[in-house]
Structures are given as structure tokens and as C-alpha cells.
Design a protein around this motif. Structure first.
Motif, PDB file in Angstrom:
ATOM      1  N   MET A 157       0.278  -1.910  -0.106  1.00  0.00           N
ATOM      2  CA  MET A 157       0.458  -0.309   0.001  1.00  0.00           C
ATOM      3  C   MET A 157       1.183   1.068   0.284  1.00  0.00           C
ATOM      4  O   MET A 157       0.732   1.903  -0.794  1.00  0.00           O
ATOM      5  CB  MET A 157      -0.368   0.023   1.457  1.00  0.00           C
ATOM      6  N   MET A 158       2.074   1.505   0.416  1.00  0.00           N
ATOM      7  CA  MET A 158       3.036   2.551   0.986  1.00  0.00           C
ATOM      8  C   MET A 158       3.796   2.812  -0.781  1.00  0.00           C
ATOM      9  O   MET A 158       4.132   3.451  -1.167  1.00  0.00           O
ATOM     10  CB  MET A 158       3.706   2.284   1.674  1.00  0.00           C
ATOM     11  N   ALA A 159       4.278   1.201  -1.354  1.00  0.00           N
ATOM     12  CA  ALA A 159       3.845   1.587  -2.302  1.00  0.00           C
ATOM     13  C   ALA A 159       3.489   1.960  -3.946  1.00  0.00           C
ATOM     14  O   ALA A 159       3.511   2.712  -4.955  1.00  0.00           O
ATOM     15  CB  ALA A 159       5.365   0.146  -3.216  1.00  0.00           C
ATOM     16  N   GLN A 160       2.122   2.047  -3.619  1.00  0.00           N
ATOM     17  CA  GLN A 160       1.380   2.383  -4.685  1.00  0.00           C
ATOM     18  C   GLN A 160       1.066   3.720  -4.742  1.00  0.00           C
ATOM     19  O   GLN A 160       1.608   4.528  -3.226  1.00  0.00           O
ATOM     20  CB  GLN A 160      -0.033   1.692  -4.435  1.00  0.00           C
ATOM     21  N   THR A 210      -1.970  -6.464  -2.926  1.00  0.00           N
ATOM     22  CA  THR A 210      -2.177  -5.858  -2.917  1.00  0.00           C
ATOM     23  C   THR A 210      -3.328  -7.476  -2.490  1.00  0.00           C
ATOM     24  O   THR A 210      -3.590  -7.272  -1.107  1.00  0.00           O
ATOM     25  CB  THR A 210      -2.733  -4.230  -2.816  1.00  0.00           C
ATOM     26  N   ILE A 211      -4.290  -7.476  -3.946  1.00  0.00           N
ATOM     27  CA  ILE A 211      -5.799  -8.151  -3.374  1.00  0.00           C
ATOM     28  C   ILE A 211      -5.326  -9.483  -2.885  1.00  0.00           C
ATOM     29  O   ILE A 211      -5.636  -9.501  -1.846  1.00  0.00           O
ATOM     30  CB  ILE A 211      -6.966  -7.834  -4.752  1.00  0.00           C
ATOM     31  N   ILE A 212      -4.401  -9.790  -3.422  1.00  0.00           N
ATOM     32  CA  ILE A 212      -3.965 -11.428  -3.198  1.00  0.00           C
ATOM     33  C   ILE A 212      -3.491 -10.838  -0.937  1.00  0.00           C
ATOM     34  O   ILE A 212      -3.999 -12.086  -0.566  1.00  0.00           O
ATOM     35  CB  ILE A 212      -2.716 -11.468  -3.305  1.00  0.00           C
ATOM     36  N   ASN A 241       7.404   3.953 -19.769  1.00  0.00           N
ATOM     37  CA  ASN A 241       5.875   2.873 -19.769  1.00  0.00           C
ATOM     38  C   ASN A 241       5.792   2.354 -18.962  1.00  0.00           C
ATOM     39  O   ASN A 241       4.401   1.763 -19.887  1.00  0.00           O
ATOM     40  CB  ASN A 241       6.927   2.462 -21.368  1.00  0.00           C
ATOM     41  N   ARG A 242       5.747   1.773 -17.977  1.00  0.00           N
ATOM     42  CA  ARG A 242       6.003   0.476 -17.667  1.00  0.00           C
ATOM     43  C   ARG A 242       4.916   1.293 -15.939  1.00  0.00           C
ATOM     44  O   ARG A 242       4.467   0.297 -15.578  1.00  0.00           O
ATOM     45  CB  ARG A 242       7.104   0.376 -16.909  1.00  0.00           C
ATOM     46  N   SER A 243       3.848   2.060 -16.153  1.00  0.00           N
ATOM     47  CA  SER A 243       4.324   2.626 -15.041  1.00  0.00           C
ATOM     48  C   SER A 243       2.368   1.852 -15.128  1.00  0.00           C
ATOM     49  O   SER A 243       1.829   1.620 -14.094  1.00  0.00           O
ATOM     50  CB  SER A 243       3.348   4.117 -15.204  1.00  0.00           C
ATOM     51  N   ALA A 287      -0.852  -2.381 -12.103  1.00  0.00           N
ATOM     52  CA  ALA A 287      -1.639  -3.418 -12.322  1.00  0.00           C
ATOM     53  C   ALA A 287      -0.975  -4.652 -11.578  1.00  0.00           C
ATOM     54  O   ALA A 287      -1.979  -5.321 -10.438  1.00  0.00           O
ATOM     55  CB  ALA A 287      -1.941  -4.503 -13.317  1.00  0.00           C
ATOM     56  N   ILE A 288       0.433  -4.793 -11.295  1.00  0.00           N
ATOM     57  CA  ILE A 288       0.841  -5.584 -10.612  1.00  0.00           C
ATOM     58  C   ILE A 288       1.052  -5.465  -8.891  1.00  0.00           C
ATOM     59  O   ILE A 288       0.392  -5.810  -7.980  1.00  0.00           O
ATOM     60  CB  ILE A 288       2.394  -5.611 -11.075  1.00  0.00           C
TER      61      ILE A 288
END
Length: 75
Positions: free
Chosen positions: A20-23, A57-59, A44-46, A51-52
Motif C-alpha cells: 500500500m505504501m508503494a502504490q 495487494t488484493i492477494i 512506459n511501465r507505469s 496492475a502488479i
């Protein structure tokens, strides 16, 4: 068995907080050490990074809630 569940709860809780802190926030700034997301992943990888992080986070949240529920049922 209970010690394993305690370990799973602890690991998933730490992972959940870290993810959560990394998002990125709504203002597109990363919370993680004030570093711009482009500096870490490139422009380009944003989308793939977001998504990753969301998927992880959901998992992690599902693992946390299931293991906490099992721990409460067993105890």
C-alpha cells in the motif's frame, strides 16, 4: 498449526502495508520515500506496475483475512 497461522498473518500484514505504501496516490506521487514513480519503473511501465501492485495487494489482503479468520476459528 497456530504458529504457522501467526507467521502467515504477520507476513501478509507486513506485505500489505508495504504494498500500500508503494502504490501511487491520487496526485500521482509515490508515497515510498518521496521518489517519483518514473524514477523507479520508467514512464512506459507505469500501467503494468500499477496492475502488479494492485493484484499483489488484493492477494495479500485475501491471505491476511483468510488466515486471520482461520486463526479465530481454531482458537
Amino acid at each position: 498449526m497456530i504458529n504457522v497461522l501467526y507467521a502467515i498473518v504477520l507476513i501478509s500484514a507486513v506485505a500489505l502495508v508495504g504494498l500500500m505504501m508503494a502504490q501511487e496516490g491520487a496526485d500521482q506521487n509515490s508515497v515510498l520515500m518521496g521518489v517519483a514513480p518514473e524514477a523507479l519503473w520508467g514512464k512506459n511501465r507505469s500501467a503494468s506496475r500499477d496492475a502488479i501492485l494492485k493484484r499483489m495487494t488484493i492477494i495479500s489482503a485475501v491471505i491476511f483475512f483468510v488466515s486471520t479468520f482461520l486463526l479465530s476459528v481454531i482458537k
